[in-house]
Write an enzyme that holds these catalytic residues in place. Structure first.
Site, PDB file in Angstrom:
ATOM      1  N   GLU A  51     -11.661  -2.912  -3.040  1.00  0.00           N
ATOM      2  CA  GLU A  51     -10.651  -1.986  -3.537  1.00  0.00           C
ATOM      3  C   GLU A  51     -10.523  -2.128  -5.048  1.00  0.00           C
ATOM      4  OE1 GLU A  51      -7.044  -2.965  -1.229  1.00  0.00           O
ATOM      5  OE2 GLU A  51      -8.412  -3.960   0.140  1.00  0.00           O
ATOM      6  N   HIS A  69      -9.554   2.726   0.448  1.00  0.00           N
ATOM      7  CA  HIS A  69      -9.529   1.590   1.361  1.00  0.00           C
ATOM      8  C   HIS A  69     -10.584   1.686   2.469  1.00  0.00           C
ATOM      9  CE1 HIS A  69      -7.661  -1.789   3.457  1.00  0.00           C
ATOM     10  NE2 HIS A  69      -6.841  -1.931   2.443  1.00  0.00           N
ATOM     11  N   SER A  70     -11.809   2.035   2.098  1.00  0.00           N
ATOM     12  CA  SER A  70     -12.884   2.062   3.103  1.00  0.00           C
ATOM     13  C   SER A  70     -13.275   0.644   3.490  1.00  0.00           C
ATOM     14  CB  SER A  70     -14.125   2.773   2.552  1.00  0.00           C
ATOM     15  OG  SER A  70     -13.952   4.157   2.622  1.00  0.00           O
ATOM     16  N   TYR A  71     -13.550   0.484   4.777  1.00  0.00           N
ATOM     17  CA  TYR A  71     -14.113  -0.771   5.287  1.00  0.00           C
ATOM     18  C   TYR A  71     -15.620  -0.535   5.438  1.00  0.00           C
ATOM     19  CZ  TYR A  71      -9.415  -2.340   6.786  1.00  0.00           C
ATOM     20  OH  TYR A  71      -8.094  -2.730   6.841  1.00  0.00           O
ATOM     21  N   HIS A 131       0.802  -1.227   0.000  1.00  0.00           N
ATOM     22  CA  HIS A 131       0.000   0.000   0.000  1.00  0.00           C
ATOM     23  C   HIS A 131       0.837   1.281   0.000  1.00  0.00           C
ATOM     24  CE1 HIS A 131      -3.533  -2.362   0.160  1.00  0.00           C
ATOM     25  NE2 HIS A 131      -3.723  -2.438   1.471  1.00  0.00           N
TER      26      HIS A 131
HETATM   27  C1  FUC Z   1      -5.891  -5.094   2.554  1.00  0.00           C
HETATM   28  C2  FUC Z   1      -5.239  -6.424   2.466  1.00  0.00           C
HETATM   29  C3  FUC Z   1      -4.087  -6.664   3.277  1.00  0.00           C
HETATM   30  C4  FUC Z   1      -3.908  -5.852   4.503  1.00  0.00           C
HETATM   31  C5  FUC Z   1      -4.484  -4.471   4.434  1.00  0.00           C
HETATM   32  C6  FUC Z   1      -4.687  -3.774   5.733  1.00  0.00           C
HETATM   33  O1  FUC Z   1      -5.922  -4.407   1.352  1.00  0.00           O
HETATM   34  O2  FUC Z   1      -4.982  -6.831   1.148  1.00  0.00           O
HETATM   35  O3  FUC Z   1      -3.883  -8.015   3.521  1.00  0.00           O
HETATM   36  O4  FUC Z   1      -4.288  -6.491   5.621  1.00  0.00           O
HETATM   37  O5  FUC Z   1      -5.517  -4.257   3.593  1.00  0.00           O
END
Ligand code: FUC
Length: 347
Positions: free
Chosen positions: A313, A179-181, A105
């Protein structure tokens, strides 16, 4: 449309600001200029109840201490690059090693940990936040001065569009994502195991024990990776499939998309009635189901734990530099990088 700006924190003598865009339906998107990080997305459930559907923190200290890239833009190159190196035009570039000797990342101080310049563009039916940043030649090991411009646009149809533009003064590599959850239950009431995901994807990348692509592209048929007719996340956390097991009992895999700008990704939570359609111009989406989420901190009062959120993503393929048969992440000198993803929230 309405915009609220307020101070979020001070960091190294600089002020970090929260920008909250609010549309006429009451949908809210809050973002800080540190990492272009989305801290909150508030959308209605089937009864119209407005609740937050992403993992985020209230303080900069929590972002610095605990955040596994919550809501951030990741780059220059999202995902893992094996041994943190690649060769371009005969020169081998050594990148920052921040994940078991690999690069992840964007490195130690990637796009997620820098403060971006921000401008607001107001239009009748939309608001846009424009973030800019100059990533200097050699930053985290990458070649070329890379000028980035990232735009977040919210409209009155509960659509958030993120576009990424970049231009470099030398040949380089770029593969940026958000990278939103997501957790559509609302205010983290439940984990995401019962969320149903539909993906227009026939193939996914096989990973090794370090979660690096082996180079093999596998068919989804007859596996827990077949999301073409919809599948609950729990079906992949509880299988004997070696690929799910090495990911930490779940998914952490790039899926190749077969169709673009055509509802290719759809996440749905039956209990709240909330849905999320994602459309992109990118060749792949990485599905990460929060398998590594640590449980030693809390997120707005809720204990963090595995499967509390999932990432979708949209991007090029990770480690493509070391696999010539993958779509390329190379950006030629003075050529434009352009990636766009639209997030459409339904209820
Ligand atoms: C994601 C995953 C990784 C990692 C990260 C925080 O994109 O592909 O394994 O844990 O985020």
């Amino acid at each position: 449309m309405n915009l609220i700006q307020e101070k979020f924190a001070e960091l190294d003598g600089q002020t970090i600001t929260t920008f909250t865009m609010i549309n006429d339906q009451g949908m809210e998107v809050s973002t800080i200029d540190y990492g272009c990080t989305i801290t909150r997305i508030v959308v209605p459930d089937r009864n119209g109840t407005l609740e937050n559907v992403v993992l985020g923190f209230d303080t900069i200290e929590e972002y610095q201490q605990h955040s596994p890239y919550f809501g951030a833009v990741v780059g220059r190159h999202a995902g893992r690059i094996a041994n943190a190196e690649f060769t371009l035009e005969g020169t081998t570039y050594h990148l920052a090693k921040n994940n078991n000797g690999n690069h992840l990342h964007g490195g130690i101080k990637g796009f997620d940990k820098v403060i971006w310049n921000t401008e607001v563009v107001e239009e009748k039916d939309s608001l846009t936040l424009v973030f800019t940043y100059l990533s200097k030649d050699g930053e985290e090991g990458y070649p070329g001065n890379l000028k980035m411009k990232i735009s977040y646009t919210l409209n009155n149809d509960n659509e958030l569009q993120i576009s990424y533009e970049g231009v470099s003064d030398q040949k380089t590599v770029v593969n940026v994502t958000s990278h939103s959850y997501f957790n559509l239950s609302g205010n983290l009431k439940r984990d995401v195991l019962n969320h149903k995901l539909t993906l227009k994807s026939n193939r996914f990348l096989e990973l090794d024990e370090e979660l690096i692509p082996t180079g093999e592209i596998l068919p989804v048929e007859n596996t827990s990776f077949d999301f073409r007719s919809g599948r609950k996340i729990i079906e992949g956390t509880d299988t004997n499939d070696r690929q799910n097991i090495i990911a930490g009992n779940g998914y952490d895999h790039p899926f190749l998309l077969t169709d673009n700008h055509n509802k290719e990704i759809y996440l749905f939570d039956d209990e709240s009635g909330r849905g999320l359609i994602i459309e992109t111009n990118q060749p792949a989406v990485v599905l990460y189901t929060g398998n590594q989420l640590a449980d030693d901190f809390s997120i707005q009062g809720i204990n963090s734990r595995k499967y509390l959120g999932l990432c979708l993503e949209t991007q090029g393929l990770p480690d493509s530099l070391n696999h010539p048969h993958f779509p390329s992440a190379i950006l030629e000198k003075d050529q434009g990088y352009y990636s766009v993803t639209k997030y459409i929230f339904t209820n």
